[in-house]
Motif scaffolding. Structure first.
Motif, PDB file in Angstrom:
ATOM      1  N   ASP A 296      54.452  64.006  44.687  1.00 49.13           N
ATOM      2  CA  ASP A 296      54.113  64.016  46.113  1.00 49.13           C
ATOM      3  C   ASP A 296      55.012  63.059  46.906  1.00 49.13           C
ATOM      4  O   ASP A 296      55.366  63.330  48.049  1.00 49.13           O
ATOM      5  CB  ASP A 296      52.645  63.630  46.301  1.00 49.13           C
ATOM      6  CG  ASP A 296      51.697  64.681  45.731  1.00 49.13           C
ATOM      7  OD1 ASP A 296      52.152  65.833  45.524  1.00 49.13           O
ATOM      8  OD2 ASP A 296      50.519  64.353  45.475  1.00 49.13           O
ATOM      9  N   LEU A 297      55.371  61.941  46.284  1.00 51.67           N
ATOM     10  CA  LEU A 297      56.280  61.000  46.955  1.00 51.67           C
ATOM     11  C   LEU A 297      57.648  61.637  47.183  1.00 51.67           C
ATOM     12  O   LEU A 297      58.270  61.460  48.228  1.00 51.67           O
ATOM     13  CB  LEU A 297      56.432  59.725  46.125  1.00 51.67           C
ATOM     14  CG  LEU A 297      55.183  58.836  46.030  1.00 51.67           C
ATOM     15  CD1 LEU A 297      55.394  57.736  44.997  1.00 51.67           C
ATOM     16  CD2 LEU A 297      54.830  58.222  47.386  1.00 51.67           C
ATOM     17  N   ARG A 298      58.099  62.394  46.199  1.00 51.38           N
ATOM     18  CA  ARG A 298      59.394  63.071  46.347  1.00 51.38           C
ATOM     19  C   ARG A 298      59.337  64.125  47.465  1.00 51.38           C
ATOM     20  O   ARG A 298      60.307  64.316  48.200  1.00 51.38           O
ATOM     21  CB  ARG A 298      59.824  63.704  45.019  1.00 51.38           C
ATOM     22  CG  ARG A 298      60.355  62.697  44.012  1.00 51.38           C
ATOM     23  CD  ARG A 298      61.009  63.384  42.809  1.00 51.38           C
ATOM     24  NE  ARG A 298      60.031  63.974  41.913  1.00 51.38           N
ATOM     25  CZ  ARG A 298      59.422  63.317  40.907  1.00 51.38           C
ATOM     26  NH1 ARG A 298      59.726  62.048  40.678  1.00 51.38           N
ATOM     27  NH2 ARG A 298      58.538  63.908  40.144  1.00 51.38           N
ATOM     28  N   VAL A 299      58.196  64.772  47.574  1.00 57.08           N
ATOM     29  CA  VAL A 299      58.026  65.751  48.664  1.00 57.08           C
ATOM     30  C   VAL A 299      58.152  65.050  50.015  1.00 57.08           C
ATOM     31  O   VAL A 299      58.839  65.518  50.931  1.00 57.08           O
ATOM     32  CB  VAL A 299      56.653  66.458  48.537  1.00 57.08           C
ATOM     33  CG1 VAL A 299      56.361  67.281  49.798  1.00 57.08           C
ATOM     34  CG2 VAL A 299      56.616  67.339  47.289  1.00 57.08           C
ATOM     35  N   ILE A 300      57.489  63.915  50.142  1.00 58.73           N
ATOM     36  CA  ILE A 300      57.555  63.170  51.410  1.00 58.73           C
ATOM     37  C   ILE A 300      58.979  62.693  51.672  1.00 58.73           C
ATOM     38  O   ILE A 300      59.504  62.837  52.783  1.00 58.73           O
ATOM     39  CB  ILE A 300      56.576  61.974  51.383  1.00 58.73           C
ATOM     40  CG1 ILE A 300      55.129  62.464  51.320  1.00 58.73           C
ATOM     41  CG2 ILE A 300      56.793  61.096  52.621  1.00 58.73           C
ATOM     42  CD1 ILE A 300      54.121  61.361  51.117  1.00 58.73           C
ATOM     43  N   ALA A 301      59.623  62.142  50.651  1.00 57.73           N
ATOM     44  CA  ALA A 301      60.978  61.624  50.830  1.00 57.73           C
ATOM     45  C   ALA A 301      61.930  62.726  51.287  1.00 57.73           C
ATOM     46  O   ALA A 301      62.796  62.509  52.145  1.00 57.73           O
ATOM     47  CB  ALA A 301      61.472  60.977  49.534  1.00 57.73           C
ATOM     48  N   ASN A 302      61.750  63.908  50.721  1.00 58.19           N
ATOM     49  CA  ASN A 302      62.599  65.034  51.130  1.00 58.19           C
ATOM     50  C   ASN A 302      62.353  65.389  52.601  1.00 58.19           C
ATOM     51  O   ASN A 302      63.288  65.653  53.364  1.00 58.19           O
ATOM     52  CB  ASN A 302      62.329  66.233  50.213  1.00 58.19           C
ATOM     53  CG  ASN A 302      63.182  67.433  50.577  1.00 58.19           C
ATOM     54  OD1 ASN A 302      62.777  68.265  51.381  1.00 58.19           O
ATOM     55  ND2 ASN A 302      64.383  67.507  49.997  1.00 58.19           N
TER      56      ASN A 302
ATOM     57  N   GLY B 174      74.246  57.695  56.497  1.00 58.08           N
ATOM     58  CA  GLY B 174      74.546  57.352  55.107  1.00 58.08           C
ATOM     59  C   GLY B 174      73.538  56.378  54.521  1.00 58.08           C
ATOM     60  O   GLY B 174      72.921  56.630  53.472  1.00 58.08           O
ATOM     61  N   GLY B 175      73.332  55.279  55.196  1.00 62.53           N
ATOM     62  CA  GLY B 175      72.404  54.254  54.724  1.00 62.53           C
ATOM     63  C   GLY B 175      70.955  54.676  54.840  1.00 62.53           C
ATOM     64  O   GLY B 175      70.095  54.183  54.097  1.00 62.53           O
ATOM     65  N   GLU B 176      70.672  55.585  55.774  1.00 59.96           N
ATOM     66  CA  GLU B 176      69.301  56.096  55.888  1.00 59.96           C
ATOM     67  C   GLU B 176      68.949  56.955  54.667  1.00 59.96           C
ATOM     68  O   GLU B 176      67.851  56.833  54.110  1.00 59.96           O
ATOM     69  CB  GLU B 176      69.146  56.872  57.207  1.00 59.96           C
ATOM     70  CG  GLU B 176      69.039  55.941  58.412  1.00 59.96           C
ATOM     71  CD  GLU B 176      69.543  56.532  59.725  1.00 59.96           C
ATOM     72  OE1 GLU B 176      69.828  55.735  60.638  1.00 59.96           O
ATOM     73  OE2 GLU B 176      69.672  57.760  59.835  1.00 59.96           O
ATOM     74  N   LEU B 177      69.890  57.768  54.263  1.00 61.06           N
ATOM     75  CA  LEU B 177      69.624  58.617  53.090  1.00 61.06           C
ATOM     76  C   LEU B 177      69.574  57.785  51.805  1.00 61.06           C
ATOM     77  O   LEU B 177      68.898  58.171  50.847  1.00 61.06           O
ATOM     78  CB  LEU B 177      70.696  59.711  52.986  1.00 61.06           C
ATOM     79  CG  LEU B 177      70.676  60.748  54.123  1.00 61.06           C
ATOM     80  CD1 LEU B 177      71.834  61.729  53.982  1.00 61.06           C
ATOM     81  CD2 LEU B 177      69.353  61.500  54.170  1.00 61.06           C
ATOM     82  N   SER B 178      70.232  56.651  51.784  1.00 58.32           N
ATOM     83  CA  SER B 178      70.175  55.826  50.558  1.00 58.32           C
ATOM     84  C   SER B 178      68.877  55.027  50.472  1.00 58.32           C
ATOM     85  O   SER B 178      68.406  54.732  49.375  1.00 58.32           O
ATOM     86  CB  SER B 178      71.400  54.910  50.441  1.00 58.32           C
ATOM     87  OG  SER B 178      71.324  53.801  51.289  1.00 58.32           O
ATOM     88  N   VAL B 179      68.263  54.706  51.588  1.00 60.04           N
ATOM     89  CA  VAL B 179      67.076  53.844  51.565  1.00 60.04           C
ATOM     90  C   VAL B 179      65.762  54.631  51.613  1.00 60.04           C
ATOM     91  O   VAL B 179      64.684  54.072  51.437  1.00 60.04           O
ATOM     92  CB  VAL B 179      67.147  52.829  52.746  1.00 60.04           C
ATOM     93  CG1 VAL B 179      66.693  53.447  54.075  1.00 60.04           C
ATOM     94  CG2 VAL B 179      66.317  51.579  52.447  1.00 60.04           C
ATOM     95  N   THR B 180      65.850  55.933  51.826  1.00 58.82           N
ATOM     96  CA  THR B 180      64.644  56.740  52.069  1.00 58.82           C
ATOM     97  C   THR B 180      63.654  56.713  50.906  1.00 58.82           C
ATOM     98  O   THR B 180      62.442  56.575  51.121  1.00 58.82           O
ATOM     99  CB  THR B 180      65.056  58.196  52.378  1.00 58.82           C
ATOM    100  OG1 THR B 180      65.772  58.195  53.612  1.00 58.82           O
ATOM    101  CG2 THR B 180      63.840  59.103  52.500  1.00 58.82           C
ATOM    102  N   ASP B 181      64.137  56.823  49.692  1.00 62.07           N
ATOM    103  CA  ASP B 181      63.200  56.851  48.557  1.00 62.07           C
ATOM    104  C   ASP B 181      62.457  55.521  48.429  1.00 62.07           C
ATOM    105  O   ASP B 181      61.258  55.494  48.124  1.00 62.07           O
ATOM    106  CB  ASP B 181      63.953  57.186  47.264  1.00 62.07           C
ATOM    107  CG  ASP B 181      64.519  58.605  47.297  1.00 62.07           C
ATOM    108  OD1 ASP B 181      63.756  59.535  47.611  1.00 62.07           O
ATOM    109  OD2 ASP B 181      65.726  58.769  47.058  1.00 62.07           O
ATOM    110  N   LEU B 182      63.183  54.433  48.678  1.00 63.47           N
ATOM    111  CA  LEU B 182      62.563  53.107  48.584  1.00 63.47           C
ATOM    112  C   LEU B 182      61.462  52.952  49.638  1.00 63.47           C
ATOM    113  O   LEU B 182      60.355  52.496  49.348  1.00 63.47           O
ATOM    114  CB  LEU B 182      63.636  52.025  48.779  1.00 63.47           C
ATOM    115  CG  LEU B 182      64.754  52.008  47.730  1.00 63.47           C
ATOM    116  CD1 LEU B 182      65.912  51.120  48.186  1.00 63.47           C
ATOM    117  CD2 LEU B 182      64.213  51.515  46.386  1.00 63.47           C
ATOM    118  N   LEU B 183      61.786  53.341  50.877  1.00 62.56           N
ATOM    119  CA  LEU B 183      60.792  53.216  51.958  1.00 62.56           C
ATOM    120  C   LEU B 183      59.573  54.095  51.680  1.00 62.56           C
ATOM    121  O   LEU B 183      58.424  53.685  51.919  1.00 62.56           O
ATOM    122  CB  LEU B 183      61.416  53.616  53.300  1.00 62.56           C
ATOM    123  CG  LEU B 183      62.418  52.627  53.901  1.00 62.56           C
ATOM    124  CD1 LEU B 183      63.081  53.244  55.136  1.00 62.56           C
ATOM    125  CD2 LEU B 183      61.733  51.313  54.273  1.00 62.56           C
TER     126      LEU B 183
END
Lengths: 273, 321
Positions: free
Chosen positions: A5-11, A30-39
């Protein structure tokens, strides 16, 4: 919430972020896509926060020190319910609350105003110290960029956190190997980061910053080492999730044209879990 | 220094600062102090001994110090961030801007040994730009108390004020100017002496020099009003407009460069708010790095001995209509 479910949200966050950058004609994709999973992991799995009471004294704190990726934070805050989802459409528009860097006095859920690099970790040290003085259990998380670690103020804070034994403080370094104009390796190469933090007395762990299972595991409170602040070196890719942006220094704050936008969106949709 | 003041009556305002902070700290556990290895120069040893865990000494790291203050405020604490004024304001200016002013955090910035207090140590240790730097930032009142009584009153006010502020203290001895029961009001100047021919506006260590200058002027038949303008921002517009209208001439005195400090703030009000402009003279450090000498020597050297101030008034009055 499970990691699927977290991966769904991150996507979903990545797609909304990409759309907002395209529509606003600006952003730091660029940096937004790199930090998205962490956030995503922090707000939907790890942190105790309440959108209905964003200043609750016992909340966990997140400081996005790499404030130029504010849009990713805004989208996550909207997903979480701190701000209306349709407000993302106002990003960078005149008088929008959502300017290019986060503002705590305007956007609920933002803890401190960042933008100039090297500010978040000292503030995080203060937050964690306040929790210690209060005998409170809330945690403080700070996300910096890897290029940002070139700022000397971070190392002042790193020394302080160890001296103060702030085991309630977690620094996550979004280690995407690229800074605005070039690769870290070609600018001021801090890598490897982990031994440097360890030498300063921190408990350091390295993870794949796009692997949700690893992110959730390492951020779990059970991983805290008593008396030591924690540093997570999250190995990420700038532009992660879009083939032509990933690990490409050109996409620090470039805006996709319509063709690029459509391709990027198609890739993200196809990658949806 | 030709002021007729006996050394025995001089007080180091840091003592009033820490005595008040310790009192407030005893009553409120949220009050904490943050410093940069300046326990001695900020006189925080007493606070540390009373409240050991509430003195956070981050070492020689001013940027971190101010950021830590902002984080403590986020966690509900009332931090007094204490350091030598030149390093607090100069080294950590961006932290003051972003983490305190822009973030609107409840951080009390206490600049110790401000102005020319470090005299002989040289211009690196002088803090004669801090009014200008901090005054340019929104949300952070800038306050320079004139004696030990006003210092105590300002500290008490700051602890209760919901927001950041910059308190500019000295270590150079000054005599009492206020009555013991004085209470500080933000943005409100105090008439230390009534007068009708000219107004002297001063703060910090210059207020008593202005008072002494007024004595010298009085002996020559010139009636000088003395306004203690502790708050540089928000400035007391009403007091300045009244001074201009009622005395027709203004001389400002400050332990600061004449560029951007108290004199500039007063001049801005005169230009923007006074229906009829009045002659003005801004005394301060004239845009140079000071030569070697004690704070009191340098103030005299830059025309701010009581006689120097009086002479500037006499010159200015020749321009008065």
């Amino acid at each position: 919430m499970n990691t699927h479910d977290l991966r769904v949200i991150a996507n979903r966050v990545r797609r909304r972020d990409l759309q907002a950058v395209f529509e606003a004609g600006a952003g730091h994709i660029g940096g937004e896509l790199s930090v998205t999973d962490l956030l995503t992991a922090l707000y939907f799995k790890i942190m105790s926060v309440d959108p209905a009471n964003p200043r609750a004294p016992e909340r966990d704190r997140l400081v996005l020190s790499k404030g130029h990726t504010a849009l990713a934070l805004y989208v996550v805050l909207a997903e979480k319910g701190f701000i209306p989802k349709d407000e993302i459409a106002t990003f960078l528009k005149p008088h929008s609350r959502l300017n290019g860097h986060p503002n705590r006095t305007k956007v609920p859920g933002v803890e401190t105003n960042t933008g100039p690099l090297g500010h978040g970790l000292p503030v995080g040290v203060g937050m964690a110290t306040a929790a210690k003085l209060n005998r409170a259990n809330w945690r403080t998380f700070v996300i910096t960029g890897d290029g940002e670690m070139q700022e000397g103020s971070n190392w002042e804070a790193i020394m302080s956190a160890a001296q103060l034994k702030l085991d309630n403080l977690t620094l996550i370094i979004d280690h995407n190997r690229l800074q605005q104009g070039a690769r870290l390796a070609d600018t001021n190469d801090l890598a490897p980061l982990a031994p440097k933090l360890a030498a300063f007395g921190w408990d350091v762990q390295e993870i794949d910053g796009h692997n949700m299972d690893q992110i959730c595991a390492v951020l779990d409170a059970g991983q805290i080492v008593t008396g030591k602040p924690k540093c997570i070196v999250a190995h990420t890719n700038k532009g992660h999730g879009v083939s032509f942006m990933s690990d490409n220094v050109a996409w620090h704050h470039k805006v996709p044209n319509e063709e690029q936008y459509n391709q990027a969106m198609t890739e993200l949709k196809e990658a949806a879990p | 220094m030709n002021a007729p003041v006996e050394p025995a009556k001089m007080h180091d305002c840091r003592d009033a600062f820490v005595a008040t902070l310790e009192q407030l700290g005893a009553a409120n556990a949220d009050i904490v102090a943050v410093c940069n290895d300046s326990v001695g120069s900020s006189k925080l040893a007493g606070f540390r001994d009373k409240f050991p865990e509430r003195l956070i000494n981050v070492g020689i790291a001013e940027q971190n110090m101010v950021g830590v203050g902002a984080g403590l405020a986020n966690g509900g604490k009332i931090p007094f961030v204490c350091a030598a004024a030149p390093f607090l304001t100069g080294r950590a200016l961006e932290q003051i801007k972003a983490d305190v002013a822009y973030s609107e955090t409840n951080v009390k910035l206490v600049g110790i040994s401000s102005g020319l207090a470090y005299g002989e140590l040289g211009a690196t240790h002088h803090s004669i730009e801090d009014f200008a730097w901090i005054r340019a930032l929104p949300n952070v009142p800038v306050i320079a108390p004139a004696d030990r009584i006003e210092t105590a009153a300002v500290i008490e006010w700051a602890a209760g004020f919901e927001g950041g502020c910059f308190l500019r203290l000295s270590r150079v001895g000054v005599p009492d100017l206020f009555a013991e029961n004085h209470r500080f009001e933000l943005g409100r100047a105090n008439v230390l002496r009534k007068g009708s021919d000219v107004t002297l506006i001063a703060n910090g260590t210059l207020s008593y020099r202005a008072m002494t200058a007024a004595d010298l002027l009085d002996a020559k038949g010139i009636s000088a009003r003395v306004l203690n303008m502790a708050t540089v921002r928000p400035i007391d517009t009403e007091a300045i407009v009244s001074a201009a209208a009622e005395t027709g001439a203004i001389v400002t005195c400050e332990e600061h460069t004449v560029f951007g400090g108290l004199g500039s703030a007063v001049a801005e009000v005169v230009v923007d708010e006074c229906p009829v402009p009045v002659p003005m003279k801004r005394l301060g450090v004239p845009g140079v790095f000071a030569p070697t000498g004690s704070a009191n020597f340098l103030l005299d050297e830059f025309g701010m001995s009581p006689q120097g101030i009086a002479d500037s008034v006499t010159d200015l009055l020749k321009r008065k209509r």
